[in-house]
Each structure stands twice: as C-alpha cells, then as structure tokens.
Write a protein that holds these residues in place. Structure first.
Motif, PDB file in Angstrom:
ATOM      1  N   LYS A  51      41.720  -9.553  74.017  1.00 18.67           N
ATOM      2  CA  LYS A  51      42.853  -9.923  74.855  1.00 18.67           C
ATOM      3  C   LYS A  51      43.007 -11.435  74.936  1.00 18.67           C
ATOM      4  O   LYS A  51      42.176 -12.188  74.446  1.00 18.67           O
ATOM      5  CB  LYS A  51      42.685  -9.334  76.254  1.00 18.67           C
ATOM      6  N   ARG A  52      44.119 -11.865  75.557  1.00 20.31           N
ATOM      7  CA  ARG A  52      44.409 -13.298  75.633  1.00 20.31           C
ATOM      8  C   ARG A  52      43.333 -14.077  76.383  1.00 20.31           C
ATOM      9  O   ARG A  52      43.130 -15.248  76.146  1.00 20.31           O
ATOM     10  CB  ARG A  52      45.780 -13.519  76.300  1.00 20.31           C
ATOM     11  N   ASP A  53      42.642 -13.412  77.315  1.00 18.17           N
ATOM     12  CA  ASP A  53      41.596 -14.098  78.071  1.00 18.17           C
ATOM     13  C   ASP A  53      40.236 -14.011  77.394  1.00 18.17           C
ATOM     14  O   ASP A  53      39.230 -14.432  77.961  1.00 18.17           O
ATOM     15  CB  ASP A  53      41.504 -13.532  79.482  1.00 18.17           C
ATOM     16  N   GLY A  54      40.190 -13.456  76.163  1.00 20.06           N
ATOM     17  CA  GLY A  54      38.939 -13.367  75.426  1.00 20.06           C
ATOM     18  C   GLY A  54      38.167 -12.083  75.650  1.00 20.06           C
ATOM     19  O   GLY A  54      37.104 -11.885  75.049  1.00 20.06           O
ATOM     20  N   THR A  55      38.653 -11.195  76.494  1.00 18.03           N
ATOM     21  CA  THR A  55      37.971  -9.930  76.765  1.00 18.03           C
ATOM     22  C   THR A  55      38.029  -9.014  75.553  1.00 18.03           C
ATOM     23  O   THR A  55      39.072  -8.847  74.939  1.00 18.03           O
ATOM     24  CB  THR A  55      38.613  -9.223  77.971  1.00 18.03           C
ATOM     25  N   HIS A  56      36.876  -8.407  75.217  1.00 16.87           N
ATOM     26  CA  HIS A  56      36.799  -7.454  74.101  1.00 16.87           C
ATOM     27  C   HIS A  56      36.906  -6.042  74.656  1.00 16.87           C
ATOM     28  O   HIS A  56      36.131  -5.651  75.541  1.00 16.87           O
ATOM     29  CB  HIS A  56      35.489  -7.623  73.340  1.00 16.87           C
ATOM     30  N   LYS A  57      37.889  -5.293  74.156  1.00 18.23           N
ATOM     31  CA  LYS A  57      38.114  -3.935  74.641  1.00 18.23           C
ATOM     32  C   LYS A  57      38.131  -2.948  73.482  1.00 18.23           C
ATOM     33  O   LYS A  57      38.490  -3.301  72.350  1.00 18.23           O
ATOM     34  CB  LYS A  57      39.445  -3.849  75.400  1.00 18.23           C
ATOM     35  N   ALA A  58      37.740  -1.737  73.771  1.00 16.84           N
ATOM     36  CA  ALA A  58      37.818  -0.645  72.800  1.00 16.84           C
ATOM     37  C   ALA A  58      38.542   0.522  73.452  1.00 16.84           C
ATOM     38  O   ALA A  58      38.329   0.804  74.638  1.00 16.84           O
ATOM     39  CB  ALA A  58      36.422  -0.218  72.360  1.00 16.84           C
ATOM     40  N   ARG A  59      39.398   1.152  72.702  1.00 21.27           N
ATOM     41  CA  ARG A  59      40.121   2.304  73.241  1.00 21.27           C
ATOM     42  C   ARG A  59      40.127   3.415  72.197  1.00 21.27           C
ATOM     43  O   ARG A  59      40.572   3.210  71.056  1.00 21.27           O
ATOM     44  CB  ARG A  59      41.547   1.930  73.625  1.00 21.27           C
ATOM     45  N   ILE A  60      39.608   4.560  72.579  1.00 24.13           N
ATOM     46  CA  ILE A  60      39.597   5.735  71.704  1.00 24.13           C
ATOM     47  C   ILE A  60      40.895   6.493  71.940  1.00 24.13           C
ATOM     48  O   ILE A  60      41.190   6.899  73.069  1.00 24.13           O
ATOM     49  CB  ILE A  60      38.379   6.625  71.992  1.00 24.13           C
ATOM     50  N   VAL A  61      41.660   6.684  70.893  1.00 18.03           N
ATOM     51  CA  VAL A  61      42.985   7.306  71.016  1.00 18.03           C
ATOM     52  C   VAL A  61      43.119   8.447  70.022  1.00 18.03           C
ATOM     53  O   VAL A  61      42.374   8.554  69.046  1.00 18.03           O
ATOM     54  CB  VAL A  61      44.105   6.270  70.757  1.00 18.03           C
ATOM     55  N   CYS A  62      44.088   9.295  70.293  1.00 15.16           N
ATOM     56  CA  CYS A  62      44.438  10.370  69.364  1.00 15.16           C
ATOM     57  C   CYS A  62      45.450   9.860  68.348  1.00 15.16           C
ATOM     58  O   CYS A  62      46.294   9.014  68.662  1.00 15.16           O
ATOM     59  CB  CYS A  62      45.042  11.553  70.121  1.00 15.16           C
ATOM     60  N   ARG A  63      45.379  10.382  67.160  1.00 14.36           N
ATOM     61  CA  ARG A  63      46.363  10.063  66.128  1.00 14.36           C
ATOM     62  C   ARG A  63      47.613  10.904  66.370  1.00 14.36           C
ATOM     63  O   ARG A  63      47.785  11.984  65.813  1.00 14.36           O
ATOM     64  CB  ARG A  63      45.785  10.334  64.745  1.00 14.36           C
TER      65      ARG A  63
END
Length: 702
Positions: free
Chosen positions: A217-229
């Motif tokens: 993200k813009r603030d440097g936060t690392h995120k992961a999101r598991i999503v469906c195709r």
C-alpha cells in the motif's frame, strides 16, 4: 553483476547438470588449451594471488577426456578482463579477499570453458557486453523505482512475491501477511480445512480456484488477500448478482444534510466485510495446503460475482434490525426516523453522523459488537480531517462548512506525470482553444500503432475521469471532450490530455465547499446552456449546473443524444435534461422525508426557448422524442411546478461547460465551486421570463 552471469547469459546454453556417474578430478588438468587460458588470466593478477590459485581443480574427467577445448579468443579474454576490472571496487583490497576473488573467478570461468566449443553459439563481442550492461542498468533502475515508489500501490502474485522474491525482508513481510490472511479466513469460518473431498467427487463446474494477491500500500504496508477466481465461475455457481451501491452524488447530499443538521461525523472501515455474509450457492475451493482436495466454501469470499450483493443484503438486514432504513433512490444511506443517526456505506467504507458525540460513540459501539472496525477519521474539537472514498474531507461543525478535494490523491500520482507534461506551459484553464480532429494523420497510421496510442489515451482518460467524477467540477467539460476523442489518437489529442493533466497538478488543492443552509426549505436551482453542432459528429453539447440551496450539487457536460436542427432545440434539450436531474433530486428529498415539495427553478439564456414553452408552439419538423420532452416541460410549467427565468448570455456560467472560454469566464465556475457565487447571486441578475418575478424565488432561497 558477476562474471559468470555475464558469460553464461551470452554463451546461450542451458545450465550444466551434474551426472550421477560423474566424479570430480582433484588434480590439475593437463589440457593445454585450458592452461593457456588460465595462464593468460593469471598474468593479469598480482603475483602472490596467482600463486595461491595456481590450478583449476573443478573439471570433471568426462570433460578432460573429451575433445580438446579450443583457446578462448583474445577478444573474449579482453572482455573478461575489462568486465572483471569494472567490478573490482566491490571487493576490499585485503590479501585474503583478493585470493577469494581470484578463486571465484577461476571457478566461474571454468564453468564456461569446460564444455566443447560446439555447445557454444558464437564468440562474444564488445556489443554484447554493452547491451548486457545496459540491460542490467535498466533492471537496477526499475528495481530502484519500485523501492522508492512510496505513493504507489504495487500488486504482485504468489510466485513474484514469495517464491522467486530475492528480497529477504520483503519475502518475509509477504509471508507473514499471507499467514495472517489464511488464519483470518479460518477464524471467519470461510472454509473448514478439516473437511477434504477428492476433486473427482464433486462437479467440476462448482470448483473455483483460489488466488493470492499481494499488495504494497501507499504507506508501505504489505498485505495479502486470498480471493476466488470469479472469471472462472460458471452459471451453476451464481444467479442474480446485481446490487446498488452508494453514488458519489448521494454521498455529497449525505454530507450536506449532516452539515445542515449540525451533526458529528466519523469515518471507519469494516475489516473483511464480505466474509460476514453467508454464501447460498454450493461452491468448492481447493485446500490451500493440498490442491488435490477441495472443501465447501461457506462465506462470500472476495472475487465471487455475488459477494458484493450478499454483503449488502447482510449489512442491510443488520441495520434494519436496529431501526435504520434506506430508500429506493438512495442505496447505501441508512437513517432512523428522526435523523439523529445516519450512515453512508460504500462496500466496507462507512461515514456515520449523529446529533451528538455521545450518540456517535454509542452507535459506533453497536457496530463494533457486530463487526471488526477500524476508525479512520474522528472529530477533534469539532473539526474532522479525513479521507472518504479517495477524497480529502474537511468539516468544521462550528463554522458549518464542509470541503472535498483530491489533493492527496493528485500528489500521490504527480511524480509519474511530471516528465510527460514538462513541455506544457503553466495554464489557468484545463481546455484547449480548438477541438478539431486531424483525420488525415489518423488514417495514415497502421493498425498496430493506432491501437497502441488509443490504449495509451484510454489509460490517461481513466485517471482523469476518476478525478472528474469525485469532486473536480472544473474539469467536467475538458474531461468529457477528451473522453469523446480517445479513438482519434492524433498529436493534438495527446496535447489536450497533457494540458488537462498539467492543469490538474497546478490546481491540486482545488475543492468544492458546502455551507450550512439558512432556511428550512432550500430550493433546487438548475442553470443550463447549449452549443449547436460543436461536436465532431455534429451533435450539440449541453452544460448543466444543479444547486441544492446554496450548494453546488452536480455539474454535467455532455453531448446531446441526437443531432439538433437549431440552437433553440439544443437549448430546450438542455433544459429538459437539467430538469430531469432536478426532479430526481426532488424525489430523493421527498422519499427521505427531508423536504416536502421543494421549489424547482430553471435558468436559461435562450429567449426563444421560453417563448416556445409559453406559446405551446408545435412543429412537424421536430422529432417525436423531442416533442415528448417538451410536452413534459410545458406540463410542469403550467402547473407552477417549474419556475423558468431568463439570464443574459454573458452572465450564464453554464457556458463554460459547452465550449472553450476565456480565463475570466472560467473563474466564475471555480467561484461557484467554492460557494462564492450562489443561485441567490445569479437570480438577482435574471429577467422574469414572462412567467414569474425573480423576487419570489429569491425569498424561497433566502
């Protein structure tokens, strides 16, 4: 960049694999060709270092017994030495490090020379080295830009973020984010990993693959999101997935109402919003740790087509249970019967308003008991500064003033555009003087070039349209003209886009201001104008400005739906389209029980249009659809439901939305955005229009 990497890349051969039957000879190789190469390189090294590494001890017997390897050419040897010397500053000058450096070089060089010459494609040239070094420098620049891009949002997939990521720190952060996301899905009971079903025991069309998206993200936060195709979904896994969302215009009306009622405002996010909604359809997803098995999906996971609909219905059911209702024309806005509490929801972004700070805290606790929340903006001493749907929101409850701008967003993308628009001079207007298209230059383009340029224009137009749709009414005309020109990728269209972007950066602090109303029954005022046949397809352009009370609610600049035969027809068309927007706002106010039968006022600079509506003139030359529009206008005017007034063409601000104008005329639009020029000011310079006197409408507003 190592010698091995350079040589192996240009030799263009697959990496060497060690055979099971291969044994390593620990004695010096007697191949004369290898000795000549070794001695040639040793002559370039310090004597003490050369003594410490006097032989190559890593060549296998299979290579030694094969046909002799020919000498490496003098040109290649020269390149090796040149390349090695350029990188010598990376090693300390201590004796031990010199020996280590020499050993590494000999080992890497031998890995190239130990194969027969027939496996090598060609000799290395000076051009090869220069091209290779240029490519490596470009990679470094790209990597540097990605590290420095604090204000960018980077989106990666599992292979890039974790599997092949050479940045140890970033790989660790992404791994932690992935583990956190997986644990959260288990906590929210999205699926149960203890239930494992072999893939062949469930219908294939009900299995939807998962994908992990990693974001910085813009603030440097690392995120992961598991999503469906969701793109892999079949009709067996969803039915109707349409749902209505909160509109930007409706959010502005929400803020006006909150300001008029002196309400306290707070913004918040609902974490993992979709995961609170149950899934109705039978869907299976692969187990994260073993994709040979699947498990039933229980919650509306991100990526599914029906997830937004399921979440909206789940939230609506909860808010209705605590006596907060919505209406058909204002999806996303909920309020109680006395308007002591209101909430505007766009997916997981919420703006809540209450009559007091105590009620606000109490309502926040009610939401927190049901959902996991994150407070984004909270009022401090009657002042709120936060961001809502990408806009900067400033609210002062004592002054009764709200402002919306896009300064933070524009600053975040500014560095990406400075080089592209450096040739544009500073300007105080966003439009160009002429919007004619050079068809000859476009027709001479080949299909590939034209498609590439159109794609580039579409990307620029996407950024501009986002800015326009939020709160930048001042670029409405220029942005709409650009949107109609993206299929004509001539140089003047690119100049049009660059000038518009330059203006946006020059005026990044531009904002719209809403002030508190001084009357309990504000009027709806529309100002319209039209220009005949000014579009490239000979359609007319209409401009509409719509106020609710003293606050500018909506601005429209668009081409007419059909070609008009006269300026009067174009003006009448603009009046009708403006009245349609005005009556839609009136319907919203009545449906929300905010105001009963608010006055609607229309202002135009076309005297023939007013005379036509008064005299009920019919002509067989007009088309039936236009006649139907005009009949509706006449009906409303005869019922005193619509008041219409005449203004001089030079005083009509809506003229800015129909054609290029001077800097002085353009300032009027910016003044109206900042609430310095209101309908009260405009009505004082209007003519009665032979229907009503302006004094009666002024008293309605004031």
């Amino acid at each position: 960049m190592t010698t091995k990497r350079f040589l192996t890349t240009l030799a263009r051969r697959p990496p060497m694999r060690r055979s099971k039957n291969l044994h390593w000879n620990r004695t010096p190789t007697n191949t004369s060709d290898n000795h000549s190469v070794h001695e040639a390189h040793m002559s370039t090294l310090p004597k003490d270092t050369a003594t410490a590494t006097s032989h190559i001890d890593i060549l296998p017997d299979s290579v030694a017994e094969s046909e002799p390897v020919k000498n490496v050419s003098d040109q290649e040897l020269l390149l090796i030495n040149r390349f090695d010397n350029k990188n010598s500053d990376k090693f300390p000058s201590t004796e031990a490090m010199k020996q280590r450096r020499t050993k590494l070089f000999l080992k890497e060089f031998a890995s190239i020379t130990r194969r027969p010459l027939k496996s090598r494609k060609r000799e290395l040239t000076t051009l090869d080295l220069e091209e290779f070094e240029a490519a490596e420098e470009q990679k470094k620049k790209i990597k540097l830009r990605s590290v420095q891009a604090v204000n960018k949002i980077r989106t990666l997939y599992f292979k890039t973020a974790i599997t092949n990521n050479t940045d140890v720190r970033e790989r660790k952060l992404f791994s932690e984010a992935f583990e956190k996301e997986l644990q959260n899905l288990l906590k929210m009971q999205v699926f149960d990993t203890s239930i494992s079903i072999p893939r062949n025991q469930v219908p294939a069309n009900r299995i939807i693959p998962l994908q992990t998206i990693f974001t910085v993200k813009r603030d440097g936060t690392h995120k992961a999101r598991i999503v469906c195709r969701g793109d892999k979904q079949t009709e067996a896994t969803y039915s109707n997935y349409h749902t209505d969302l909160l509109q930007i215009d409706t959010l502005k009306l929400f803020l006006m109402i909150a300001n008029n009622r002196k309400m306290w405002i707070q913004t918040l996010d609902i974490n993992h919003a979709f995961l609170y909604a149950d899934l109705r359809e039978e869907i299976y997803v692969p187990l994260p740790h073993d994709r040979r098995f699947v498990t039933p999906l229980k919650k509306a996971l991100y990526g599914l087509k029906q997830s937004p609909k399921e979440w909206n219905e789940h939230l609506k059911k909860f808010l209705n249970s605590i006596d907060l209702d919505d209406s058909r024309h204002t999806p996303g806005i909920f309020r109680n019967h006395d308007y002591s509490i209101m909430i505007a929801v766009y997916v997981d972004d919420c703006v809540i308003a209450a009559k007091s700070q105590e009620l606000l805290d109490e309502f926040g606790s009610t939401l927190r008991n049901r959902f996991e929340l994150k407070i984004i903006g909270k009022m401090n001493q009657g002042i709120l500064r936060t961001d809502v749907l990408g806009m900067d929101l400033d609210y002062n409850i004592d002054e009764g003033k709200i402002s919306l701008s896009l300064q933070s967003y524009i600053e975040s993308i500014e560095n990406d555009w400075l080089d592209k628009i450096s040739h544009i001079k500073t300007t105080s207007i966003p439009h160009v003087s002429s919007y004619e298209h050079n068809i000859k230059n476009i027709d001479s383009m080949d299909t590939k070039t034209r498609s590439k340029k159109i794609n580039e224009l579409q990307k620029i137009n996407g950024v501009i349209n986002y800015i326009r749709s939020r709160c930048r009414y001042d670029i409405e005309f220029a942005a709409n003209k650009l949107a109609r020109s993206v299929n004509f990728p001539a140089d003047n269209v690119f100049y049009m886009a660059d000038k518009l972007m330059n203006y946006i950066f020059q005026t990044k602090s531009e904002k719209i201001v809403f002030t508190r109303e001084t009357t309990d029954n504000p009027a709806i005022t529309l100002l319209s104008d039209a220009s005949l046949g000014t579009e490239h397809d000979m359609k007319s352009r209409m401009g509409i400005m719509l106020w609710y009370g003293e606050n500018l609610y909506k601005v429209i600049s668009r081409a007419s739906s059909a070609v008009r035969n006269s300026s009067t027809e174009a003006e009448l068309d603009a009046i009708y389209e403006g009245s349609k927007e005005a009556y839609y706002l009136k319907k919203i106010l009545e449906e929300m029980n905010l105001q009963k039968d608010p006055t609607v006022i229309s202002i135009t600079d076309s005297k023939p249009s007013i005379q036509y509506l008064k005299n009920n003139y019919n002509s067989n030359r007009r088309d039936r659809f236009l006649d139907l529009k005009l009949a509706k206008l006449e009906e409303r005017i005869r019922a005193d439901d619509l008041l219409i007034y005449k203004i001089a063409g030079t005083d009509n601000i809506a003229d800015v939305l129909t054609k290029p104008v001077s800097c002085e005329d353009f300032k009027k639009l910016r003044s109206s955005m900042q609430n310095k020029l209101t309908p009260k000011d405009i009505l004082t310079i209007t003519d009665p229009g032979e229907f009503h006197s302006p004094s009666s409408s002024i008293s309605t507003i004031s």
